[in-house]
Write a protein that holds these residues in place. Structure first.
Motif, PDB file in Angstrom:
ATOM      1  N   VAL A 164       9.767  21.024 -11.743  1.00 54.25           N
ATOM      2  CA  VAL A 164      10.008  22.238 -12.524  1.00 54.25           C
ATOM      3  C   VAL A 164       9.122  23.366 -12.028  1.00 54.25           C
ATOM      4  O   VAL A 164       9.557  24.517 -11.913  1.00 54.25           O
ATOM      5  N   THR A 277      11.375  28.412 -19.791  1.00 54.46           N
ATOM      6  CA  THR A 277      12.796  28.346 -20.130  1.00 54.46           C
ATOM      7  C   THR A 277      13.375  26.966 -19.842  1.00 54.46           C
ATOM      8  O   THR A 277      14.128  26.402 -20.650  1.00 54.46           O
ATOM      9  N   VAL A 278      13.004  26.386 -18.702  1.00 55.24           N
ATOM     10  CA  VAL A 278      13.529  25.073 -18.330  1.00 55.24           C
ATOM     11  C   VAL A 278      13.133  24.026 -19.369  1.00 55.24           C
ATOM     12  O   VAL A 278      13.964  23.231 -19.836  1.00 55.24           O
TER      13      VAL A 278
END
Length: 502
Positions: A164, A277-278
């Motif tokens: 990520v 956001t992820v």
């Protein structure tokens, strides 16, 4: 850097002193068991932590303090790296000292240095990736992207969530003038090296039909984790990164986005937004984003140092250091085994906030899960031993011990050695892949099940008792049975039905 190094040494000694106050953590039993079965992958994590725990046990032993020496070293190295990032961003002595002290005061990093889990290396590895990204931009030397790739690859062998960070940095680069780095070969070479380092674990996942993906799917389907709204997720970021430190890292984040002087590093502002956001979209746990904060603490420290120099408010320097030190000391007992457990409960109940719980099953425990899962194991293993000594010498040769999860099984494997207990079986996580190991299933000591279920599987079911109650434990009063005369055939034939990846 001398002050930064002294702070890192102080951090190491602090963890070394306090790290054996409670007991072994559930996951530490799992990693020790996996270290005894070295492989390129496991159901719920990559191979690096089991390898390191195996190495430390071979070299130094397996006392609780020794098991946790790697986390203490890793977080101390991350203290130094945070100070180095502050220096690369233009910080001088105060900014470097402030950022290093701020790192030490972050609750989640205090916890990372206190227990051997897949989280313990994350601050160091994430910060290492960011450090090489900054060097590549600042020194206009794209060859640093190769080192970025190497560290990212090592990170993938420790915990997959570093992907990520890599994704968020790529997003940040694309959204800023630094997108030009993709026109040169070095960042692509770095990506190739990251994949090459990760390749053994990738191939293991392919060969085993992606067990980690199946595990994550099952967890989401069960609704095991507490799901947070974006606002609640951000609020818990403020909490786990220390509310007193929020003005520093938020200042750093905003400076990356809007400061003209820091424009070359604007991609790091977008990086935070992308990673946040992820994890919100994927409904990640609150601590998943934790390793990202050192660079924002470093940047915030640089901005604050510059403000103090311009405003000549020199008194702010000692004031800030004292406030950060006091804030870290205030929350340290929440995440480290600093206080005796009874004193900690009293201390926790007086806090102005509730300690977050990341899973619904943790709500019933008196202690937060990171402490509750350090209690109760001795009692479980002692009760299993009571069942084992009831067996005849002939039965002991062929009687399996079956646990419901890797915490119970790992505790039996590690703590049961003093009683002469054989290694446990379980269908949970990687224990399932190790199979029944030659046991027929005709005689089994079974933990944490019900008589009604077991009587449908065995001819004779003998209740031995419950593990002695430990009020601090998450797993309490675990029932233990001796089961004889399997109705299900052989354990090998029944094994696929025992798979429990949750």
């Amino acid at each position: 850097m001398l002050v930064v190094l002294l702070l890192a040494i102080a951090n190491f000694l602090m963890h070394l002193y306090f790290n054996n106050r409670y007991g072994y953590f559930r996951d530490e039993f799992n990693y020790m068991a996996c270290g005894d079965h070295l492989a390129w992958g496991y159901v719920d994590h990559p191979p690096l932590i089991p390898f390191l725990i195996k190495l430390s046990r071979l070299l130094l032993g397996d006392s609780l303090r020794i098991i946790r020496i790697v986390p203490a070293l890793a977080t101390s190295a991350a203290v130094v790296l945070t100070g180095m990032i502050a220096r690369e961003l233009g910080g001088r002595r105060f900014a470097m000292a402030l950022s290093a002290l701020a790192f030490i005061a972050v609750p989640i990093y205090l916890n990372d240095g206190s227990v051997m889990t897949t989280n313990c290396l994350e601050p160091l590895l994430w910060t290492g990736c960011v450090y090489f990204a900054i060097l590549a931009i600042k020194r206009d030397d794209p060859r640093f992207w190769v080192w970025f790739g190497v560290v990212a690859g090592i990170g993938l062998e420790e915990k997959y969530s570093i992907a990520v960070l890599a994704f968020a940095i790529v997003v940040g680069l694309f959204l800023t003038e630094q997108r030009r780095v993709f026109a040169r070969k070095w960042i692509w070479l770095g990506g190739a090296l990251a994949f090459l380092v990760f390749l053994p674990n990738f191939l293991w996942n392919v060969q085993n039909h992606w067990p980690f993906v199946e595990l994550m799917h099952n967890i989401k389907a069960d609704g095991r984790d507490v799901v947070l709204s974006p606002l609640a997720y951000f609020a818990q970021q403020v909490l786990i990164a220390q509310p007193i430190l929020a003005p520093i890292w938020i200042t750093g984040f905003l400076a990356f986005l809007f400061s003209a002087r820091l424009k070359p590093y604007r991609f790091l502002g977008w990086c935070y937004l992308a990673a946040f956001t992820v994890f919100v979209v994927l409904k990640g746990k609150n601590y998943y984003l934790g390793p990202i904060y050192p660079v924002y603490l470093a940047c915030g420290a640089v901005v604050i140092e510059s403000f103090i120099a311009r405003s000549r408010q020199v008194w702010l320097k000692p004031a800030l250091l004292v406030v950060i030190l006091a804030g870290g000391a205030h929350l340290a007992p929440v995440v480290m085994p600093v206080l005796p457990v009874d004193q900690f409960i009293s201390y926790m109940n007086k806090l102005p906030f509730k300690v977050p719980r990341s899973e619904h099953s943790h709500m019933r425990a008196i202690l937060p899960q990171h402490f509750a899962d350090e209690f109760g194991w001795e009692e479980i293993v002692a009760e299993v031993n009571q069942a084992y000594i009831r067996l005849s010498p002939e039965e002991r040769q062929s009687c399996a011990i079956f646990a419901q999860n890797y915490g119970q099984a790992g505790a039996i494997d590690f703590l049961g050695r003093r009683y002469g207990l054989p290694p446990a079986l379980s269908g949970h996580q990687t224990y399932f892949l190790w199979g029944p190991r030659g046991y027929s299933g005709n005689c089994m000591i079974v933990l944490d099940d019900t008589r009604e279920v077991l009587e449908g599987l065995f001819e004779h079911v003998e209740y031995v008792g419950k593990s002695a109650d430990n009020p601090y434990a998450l797993e309490r009063e675990i029932p233990v049975f001796i089961c004889r005369g399997a109705k299900f055939g052989t354990l090998a034939a029944a094994w696929p039905r025992l798979k429990h990846w949750r």
